[in-house]
Design a protein around this motif. Structure first.
Motif, mmCIF file in Angstrom:
data_model
loop_
_atom_site.group_PDB
_atom_site.id
_atom_site.type_symbol
_atom_site.label_atom_id
_atom_site.label_comp_id
_atom_site.label_asym_id
_atom_site.label_seq_id
_atom_site.Cartn_x
_atom_site.Cartn_y
_atom_site.Cartn_z
ATOM 1 N N TYR A 1 0.848 -1.184 0.000
ATOM 2 C CA TYR A 1 0.000 0.000 0.000
ATOM 3 C C TYR A 1 0.889 1.241 0.000
ATOM 4 O O TYR A 1 1.950 1.254 0.621
ATOM 5 C CB TYR A 1 -0.930 0.003 1.210
ATOM 6 N N VAL A 2 0.445 2.271 -0.706
ATOM 7 C CA VAL A 2 1.221 3.503 -0.798
ATOM 8 C C VAL A 2 0.304 4.695 -0.534
ATOM 9 O O VAL A 2 -0.899 4.635 -0.758
ATOM 10 C CB VAL A 2 1.895 3.655 -2.181
ATOM 11 N N ASP A 3 0.905 5.761 -0.049
ATOM 12 C CA ASP A 3 0.191 7.018 0.184
ATOM 13 C C ASP A 3 1.112 8.155 -0.247
ATOM 14 O O ASP A 3 1.586 8.940 0.570
ATOM 15 C CB ASP A 3 -0.186 7.139 1.662
ATOM 16 N N PRO A 4 1.393 8.253 -1.558
ATOM 17 C CA PRO A 4 2.414 9.194 -2.032
ATOM 18 C C PRO A 4 1.910 10.632 -2.116
ATOM 19 O O PRO A 4 0.809 10.900 -2.593
ATOM 20 C CB PRO A 4 2.741 8.655 -3.432
ATOM 21 N N GLY B 1 -0.230 18.326 -10.680
ATOM 22 C CA GLY B 1 -0.927 19.350 -9.913
ATOM 23 C C GLY B 1 -0.804 19.074 -8.433
ATOM 24 O O GLY B 1 0.306 18.965 -7.892
ATOM 25 N N ASN B 2 -1.934 18.929 -7.761
ATOM 26 C CA ASN B 2 -1.940 18.637 -6.326
ATOM 27 C C ASN B 2 -2.042 17.149 -6.030
ATOM 28 O O ASN B 2 -2.211 16.751 -4.875
ATOM 29 C CB ASN B 2 -3.104 19.373 -5.654
ATOM 30 N N ASP B 3 -1.934 16.343 -7.061
ATOM 31 C CA ASP B 3 -2.093 14.900 -6.897
ATOM 32 C C ASP B 3 -0.799 14.198 -7.293
ATOM 33 O O ASP B 3 -0.007 14.711 -8.085
ATOM 34 C CB ASP B 3 -3.254 14.401 -7.771
ATOM 35 N N THR B 4 -0.584 13.015 -6.722
ATOM 36 C CA THR B 4 0.553 12.183 -7.083
ATOM 37 C C THR B 4 0.038 10.858 -7.609
ATOM 38 O O THR B 4 -0.709 10.153 -6.919
ATOM 39 C CB THR B 4 1.481 11.936 -5.883
ATOM 40 N N GLN B 5 0.402 10.523 -8.838
ATOM 41 C CA GLN B 5 0.012 9.272 -9.461
ATOM 42 C C GLN B 5 1.201 8.309 -9.456
ATOM 43 O O GLN B 5 2.357 8.728 -9.356
ATOM 44 C CB GLN B 5 -0.450 9.513 -10.900
#
Length: 262
Positions: free
Chosen positions: A186-189, A218-222
């Motif tokens: 699980y990741v929470d980048p 933007g404000n998100d990390t994929q």
């Protein structure tokens, strides 16, 4: 063991928390009275999970005030303390591994920006040292325009737990939560602006090996799994503890996943 952990959680918070300053005492004196010197140690309490979620913000904010925050990392002791000396081993210097633990602790309570701020400060400080080798510690002098981190002459360079700081900071940025028995990562980048893209290669999880690319949009990390089973990596927030904290996790049957995560 869960009952003992819950009792420790309660006793520690009853004895060491000081509501007036919104922080944990540094220690207890010979008469079991709180010594309220402001040190970095409570940041490692965040890392351990012994801080109730409702108190976490106050601990984080106190650590990031100017007397504790040097700009190159969090000092071991407040610059307002009578014993403060930025050039001394334990009373004002900055320890990379200490900051790595603190950043991980902030991450687990959901304070992504503060964790990334520590990661940037320590990483940029290390850039000044020869061969990018991580020193055991460096001086807790204030970062100013044109300044640089001051070498602590007695520091071991390199040093094992200091070098391990890089893994702590990577954990704080990407939020790795391994569940090897079930073959899941699980990741929470949350990538900061100064690190818009990073690829982690040959990440071992049980019998699997992953290459994972993280990119800021933007404000998100994929993220994209480049090697390894794509369904083996999933997004999950790290800040999952309900009010009641680790005590509730310890005493509730079937909450083993909470212990794995934290």
């Amino acid at each position: 063991m869960r009952a003992k952990a819950a009792a420790l959680f309660d006793h520690f918070n009853d004895v060491f928390w000081n509501e007036d300053i919104g922080f944990y005492a540094f220690c207890l004196d010979g008469d079991k009275k709180q010594v309220l010197s402001l040190a970095s140690n409570p940041g490692q309490c965040l890392w351990s999970g012994i801080v109730p979620p409702e108190r976490a913000r106050r601990v984080v904010e106190r650590l990031m005030r100017p007397d504790m925050w040097s700009g190159w990392g969090i000092r071991t002791l407040s610059s307002d303390h009578v014993s403060f000396n930025p050039y001394h081993y334990q009373v004002g210097a900055v320890w990379p591994h200490d900051n790595g633990f603190i950043a991980q602790g902030m991450k687990r309570y959901g304070f992504h920006d503060e964790a990334n701020r520590i990661a940037e400060a320590v990483t940029r400080a290390i850039d000044f040292f020869e061969l990018d080798q991580v020193p055991e510690l460096y001086a807790g002098t204030q970062k100013e325009l044109g300044s640089f981190p001051v070498q602590y002459l007695g520091a071991n360079v390199p040093q094992g737990w200091a070098a391990g700081t890089m893994f702590s900071l990577l954990q704080a940025i990407l939020g790795f939560q391994p569940d090897a028995p079930n073959g899941k990562l699980y990741v929470d980048p949350v990538l900061p602006d100064w690190l818009p893209e990073i690829t982690v290669r040959d990440l071992k999880l049980g019998k699997e090996s992953f290459d994972i690319r993280f990119v800021q949009f933007g404000n998100d990390t994929q993220f994209q799994v480049l090697k390894g089973p794509p369904d083996g990596v999933s997004r999950r927030p790290m800040a999952m503890l309900r009010p009641g904290g680790i005590k509730e996790v310890c005493l509730t049957k079937g909450q083993e996943i909470g212990l794995k995560t934290f």
